[in-house]
Design a protein around this motif. Sequence first.
Motif, PDB file in Angstrom:
ATOM      1  N   SER A 167       2.776   4.863 -13.570  1.00 29.59           N
ATOM      2  CA  SER A 167       1.825   5.106 -13.004  1.00 29.59           C
ATOM      3  C   SER A 167       1.568   6.345 -13.739  1.00 29.59           C
ATOM      4  CB  SER A 167       2.110   5.693 -11.485  1.00 29.59           C
ATOM      5  OG  SER A 167       3.523   6.490 -11.444  1.00 29.59           O
ATOM      6  N   ASP A 187      11.028   3.107 -10.234  1.00 31.88           N
ATOM      7  CA  ASP A 187      10.010   3.830  -9.970  1.00 31.88           C
ATOM      8  C   ASP A 187       8.741   3.912 -10.100  1.00 31.88           C
ATOM      9  OD1 ASP A 187       8.742   4.475  -7.225  1.00 31.88           O
ATOM     10  OD2 ASP A 187      10.023   6.195  -6.941  1.00 31.88           O
ATOM     11  N   GLU A 188       7.710   3.607  -9.621  1.00 32.79           N
ATOM     12  CA  GLU A 188       6.371   3.128 -10.714  1.00 32.79           C
ATOM     13  C   GLU A 188       5.899   3.135 -12.075  1.00 32.79           C
ATOM     14  OE1 GLU A 188       3.348   4.849  -8.289  1.00 32.79           O
ATOM     15  OE2 GLU A 188       3.606   3.777  -6.177  1.00 32.79           O
ATOM     16  N   HIS A 193       1.955   0.494  -8.088  1.00 36.33           N
ATOM     17  CA  HIS A 193       0.742  -0.063  -7.178  1.00 36.33           C
ATOM     18  C   HIS A 193       0.199  -0.949  -7.512  1.00 36.33           C
ATOM     19  CE1 HIS A 193       0.407   3.221  -9.939  1.00 36.33           C
ATOM     20  NE2 HIS A 193      -0.674   2.625  -9.884  1.00 36.33           N
ATOM     21  N   PRO A 195       0.323  -1.671  -0.139  1.00 39.42           N
ATOM     22  CA  PRO A 195       0.115   0.026  -0.178  1.00 39.42           C
ATOM     23  C   PRO A 195       0.825   1.466  -0.079  1.00 39.42           C
ATOM     24  CG  PRO A 195      -0.267  -1.208   2.077  1.00 39.42           C
ATOM     25  CD  PRO A 195       0.963  -2.152   0.928  1.00 39.42           C
ATOM     26  N   SER A 196       0.586   2.470  -0.463  1.00 45.39           N
ATOM     27  CA  SER A 196       0.995   3.548  -0.014  1.00 45.39           C
ATOM     28  C   SER A 196       1.556   4.285   0.880  1.00 45.39           C
ATOM     29  CB  SER A 196       0.447   4.870  -1.102  1.00 45.39           C
ATOM     30  OG  SER A 196      -0.745   4.410  -0.798  1.00 45.39           O
ATOM     31  N   GLY A 197       3.058   3.900   0.506  1.00 43.78           N
ATOM     32  CA  GLY A 197       3.377   4.943   2.339  1.00 43.78           C
ATOM     33  C   GLY A 197       3.824   3.639   2.677  1.00 43.78           C
ATOM     34  N   CYS A 198       4.272   2.567   1.881  1.00 39.69           N
ATOM     35  CA  CYS A 198       4.866   1.271   3.364  1.00 39.69           C
ATOM     36  C   CYS A 198       6.836   1.562   2.756  1.00 39.69           C
ATOM     37  CB  CYS A 198       4.032   0.256   2.465  1.00 39.69           C
ATOM     38  SG  CYS A 198       4.585  -0.352   0.361  1.00 39.69           S
ATOM     39  N   LYS A 204       8.011   1.341   0.063  1.00 37.65           N
ATOM     40  CA  LYS A 204       8.872   0.551  -1.291  1.00 37.65           C
ATOM     41  C   LYS A 204       9.402   1.235  -1.949  1.00 37.65           C
ATOM     42  CE  LYS A 204       4.182   0.362  -3.658  1.00 37.65           C
ATOM     43  NZ  LYS A 204       4.049   1.320  -3.272  1.00 37.65           N
ATOM     44  N   SER A 205       8.576   2.653  -2.498  1.00 36.77           N
ATOM     45  CA  SER A 205      10.000   3.473  -3.154  1.00 36.77           C
ATOM     46  C   SER A 205      11.172   4.025  -2.533  1.00 36.77           C
ATOM     47  CB  SER A 205       8.700   4.560  -2.962  1.00 36.77           C
ATOM     48  OG  SER A 205       8.218   4.537  -4.552  1.00 36.77           O
ATOM     49  N   GLN A 250       9.208   7.874 -12.123  1.00 33.56           N
ATOM     50  CA  GLN A 250       7.381   7.825 -11.605  1.00 33.56           C
ATOM     51  C   GLN A 250       6.831   8.892 -13.013  1.00 33.56           C
ATOM     52  OE1 GLN A 250       6.038   9.111  -8.024  1.00 33.56           O
ATOM     53  NE2 GLN A 250       3.741   7.563  -8.731  1.00 33.56           N
TER      54      GLN A 250
END
Lengths: 271, 494, 437
Positions: A196, A192-193, A224, A57-60, A62-63, A111
């Motif tokens: 997106s 990185d994504e 994501h 999930p976002s803010g986890c 990973k980036s 991204q």
Amino acid sequence: MNIMTEAAVEKALDQKMNTVSHKMVGKDVSVYYGEKRALFDVNLNVRENTVTALIGPSGCGKSTFLRTLNRMNDTIESCRVTGRITLDEDDIYDPSIDVVELRARVGMVFQKPNPFPKSIYENVAYGPKIHGLARTKAEFDQIVETSLQKAGLWNEAKDRLHEPGTGLSGGQQQRLCIARAVAVSPEVILMDEPCSALDPIATAKVEELIHELRANYTIVIVTHSMQQAARVSQRTAMFHLGNLVEENDTDKMFTNPDDQRTQDYIMGRFG
Amino acid sequence: MNTSLILLLVLVIGLATYLAGRARALATSKGKLSALHSLPGYHGTYAAICATIPALLVLALWLVAAPVYIDNDIRSSLPETVLAEGEATTELALGQVKSIAGGLKLLNAAELSTLSDDPANLREVLAAKGVPLAGEGEAYMVGSAQRFNTLTTASRYLMAAAVFLVAVAGAVLALRGIKTPFRARNQVERVMLGALMLASSIAILTTIGIVGSMLSETIRFFQSVSPVEFFFGTVWDPRFSAAGSSDTSGQFGLLPLLAGTLYIALVAMLFAVPIGLFAAIYMAEYARPAVRSAVKPLLEILAGIPTIVYGFFALVTVGPFLRDISAELNGLVTGNYVSFIQAQSVLTAGIVMGIMLIPFVSSLSDDIITQVPASLRDGSLGLGATRSETIKRVVLPAALPGIVGALLLTASRAVGETMIVVLAAGVAARMQLNPFEAMTTVTVKIVNQLTGDLEFNSPQTLVAFALGITLFFITLCLNIYALYIVRKYREQYE
Amino acid sequence: MTEIATSVFPRSPAARRDIGIKRRYAAERRFRAYGVAAILIGLLFLFVLLWTVVSKGYTAFQQTTITLPIEFAEKVIDPKNERAANPAKLMSANYPLLVRDALVKTLGIDPANRAEVKKATDMVSASARTQLRDIVVANPAVIGTTLNVSLLASGDIDSANKGQINLEVEESKRKVNDRQLAWMKTLSEDGVLSKEFNTGIFTSGASSRPEASGIGVAALGSLYMMLIVLVLALPIGVAASIYLEEFAPKNRLTDLIEVNINNLAAVPSIVYGLLGLSIFINFAGMPRSAALVGGLVLTLMTLPTIIIATRAALKAVPPSIRSAALGLGASKMQMVFHHVLPLAAPGVLTGTIIGLAHALGETAPLLLIGMVAFVVDYPGSPMEPSTALPVQIYMWANEAERAFVERTSGAIIILLIFLVVMNLGAILLRRRFERRW
């Protein structure tokens, strides 16, 4: 399930370790932004010539983890990294390791497509130029052509090499950025994504490209989209709240994950 | 009854109308405020506006129109002989009549009657009262002057009456119109909107004023000196003509001044741009926030120091320093300790102006550089470029249009700068290339031609307006082009 | 193809390929050093500039005085005893003679030795005449008595006393001779000659004598102008910004006004001087040298700054506040005046103060409207001839005498202190009321 002795398990794992080679190894990696801790003792290995997807999930985190792999976090003033990350056995946070050299070996695609406000040719030639990888015009021409071909952009761009890169469509821009990264001939490419900001057709093209690049490069991709992870990667790592929850073969991850949280996330229970 | 008293009276009427209007609105509402469309205050304000604004308009109109009317009346009452001599003589006579009229008011009845009988000693009588006359008064002038006084007084009373009437009428009408459904607030807001529009039109009016006034004076200048001589003349020598000799009006060549202006601005830019740009790059790309927040305001102090202080600095420090050091250098090389840099020189003015421009270049460029999106920096750094490679090959090329705009704005400031060059550049209008000699600028000559006692109609003073409009158009072009570039640049990254 | 590809895309170990790290880091360090050097040069100039002004100017706040027992002898001031009938006699009496007599007595010189007496009287400022006259006119009863009066020393003696005159120079080439130096020494040992805090620089008007000149009159002129600018530019600027930001339709006209305002902010200030000369003085017939005209010119000059600052402040108020007010049924005008403007007020005031500070230091346009004037008396109203602080500095800077350099620097220090106070006020205001949305 068969009952194994501890020794047997160790042995099996050892065998496995011998068959695959690890390009990058992260051990107990933690990242702090000022007082705030963003990553908690992550242990993650990146296999050579493999696409590794980081999901969660976002803010986890990973980036954040991705950016520690080529020390892009250095550009953030308050950021601090602990633990150990190696590239071919060399600790990349060791003072003797030069960040410029590191990034020449570990390239990055961002991204949002971010072509420089220069021509397509100059965008691709930028990396080789600063690193002194080519001398003559012919060498540069060759690098540009090969890189654009690898990024699947050659046919679309060959007639407009000297037009600004910002004039391309979003998907083409992103492939240009990939070509730009490839031109430096790195060993690892971090993404990185990368899709997106793209529409589904452009996304499909980039995914296809990632698939092809795998033969020559080690790729780590943050996404994501679980479908994307399933489509392009062989290994998947699931992050949650700054922790690495699970790392596994992608097939296994999406069919029979070990961790309850992974299952919940993949089933869409949170996100 | 003088004007300020009338003004006060109108304001008092306005205040009274406001109070009355509010009270009346309250009374109409019969204790139920919500019955009113607008709050009582709005009704009061509306009534006050009705009372004051038309009255003030009448006042302003009268103040402008009455003198014109009276002047015309007096002018036509002047004898045929005077009118026949042309406009200049008529205006002179009119002026004299007015000063006599002012003097007559100081005389008592007895003195007046003797004067009417025998106007010959008019000048002595008035001089005794402290009213000097430019020439001998003519006999007819006393009559005209008395007529002038009568007309002025009558106009004054009529004006007071008219203003008072309009004010009261406005007040009464407005007060009678107060009813519960009356949309007083909307009316008041319409007036307010009008006032706001008026205020924003001042900006336009200023530009029109600048262009209009300078253009009209410039046209008068071109009546005595041809535009070709002005724009392409290479000699600046505006001799102030001695009394009597009218043809030696001197030469008004713009080119030496323009050359000096551009040369000094160029030296200043050569000095300021590298320093300012590198300072901006360091602050935007390298400096830690703590350093940045300390250094940026310090450099901006330089921008806040009045230019007269820079002029003084050039005059007492930089000029003598350059002169002395050039003497030392000359002595070391040739053994002859003679300075080759004059204290007032292109170099002195250029360096000091450059110091003044450093903060302009640095803060404008800093803004521009920080607007370059971080993604471009990341893209370059992610490929393994060093910081300086990223700056030189990605950030600066991306920021280039904006920086060019910023530099043009700075150049415009350099061209229009006055106090530094007045004190540091010298007054010699020369066309030459040696930066160690004095040259002069357009702004210096505007100041030179317009300070001290001046008669307004000579080409020597009017040339200042021609110089002014040249300066205005040069800076206008620079500014508009620069603002256009910067705006385009901003939009690109927004 | 394959051959080239393998040569330019070498497979591992890529770590060993040469990407010129050493050379590139040297370039990096050089580049950084340029930046640091540029900033240091800028700061160095700031320091030299301020140091020049302060080191040359701080002595202006001290003034050498000579305190003499002045005998207000009737036979000198009013020999024929006609002051009762004609008080104007007291205005034109021979006051320098009183100073001369007192000096002769104090120094013990032979009054017949004219050269000596001249050297002695040169030590006292010529402003002593008016100083003594004012004492006598204010109180004629002092005639016949002896009073200790502190007289200003002349500019050269003042400079010598502050050690600003190079005494190594041959006597004939310097402005203070050896005799005077000897007297200075004895007088200062006797406590007659002393350095005191200089109040004159704050209160006096223009004078051809550096020791008697001050910025008082000029500062009052500047104050008038600042008040006019404040009273006119603030409301007009705020009204114009409100219209442009909140009400104006987005069309070509408002675009034109926008470009126009930005251009006006960058028009050379001297052009505003030409405007003032042509419109206010020549066309509207306002008096030359008046603070009113200066104030109007500076108002026009400051307006664009205030408008730009105010518009930025209005823009910074978030749209949610506007929607909230409109949603409660407030009219647009009420929304602006009840909600948006109060929230934008700190930004507006900061912009106004900065604009005022700029106007306070502005010189060039004032030169053209006749404010380069020798004004001795305080102007009673903005219509009377006056001058301004920066113009006074300009006039003093053009004076050749050594003592005027000191005065000029002193006046600059005062001007800079005003500016620092205003700017600090603006910064504090911003800190105190700044909101982050």
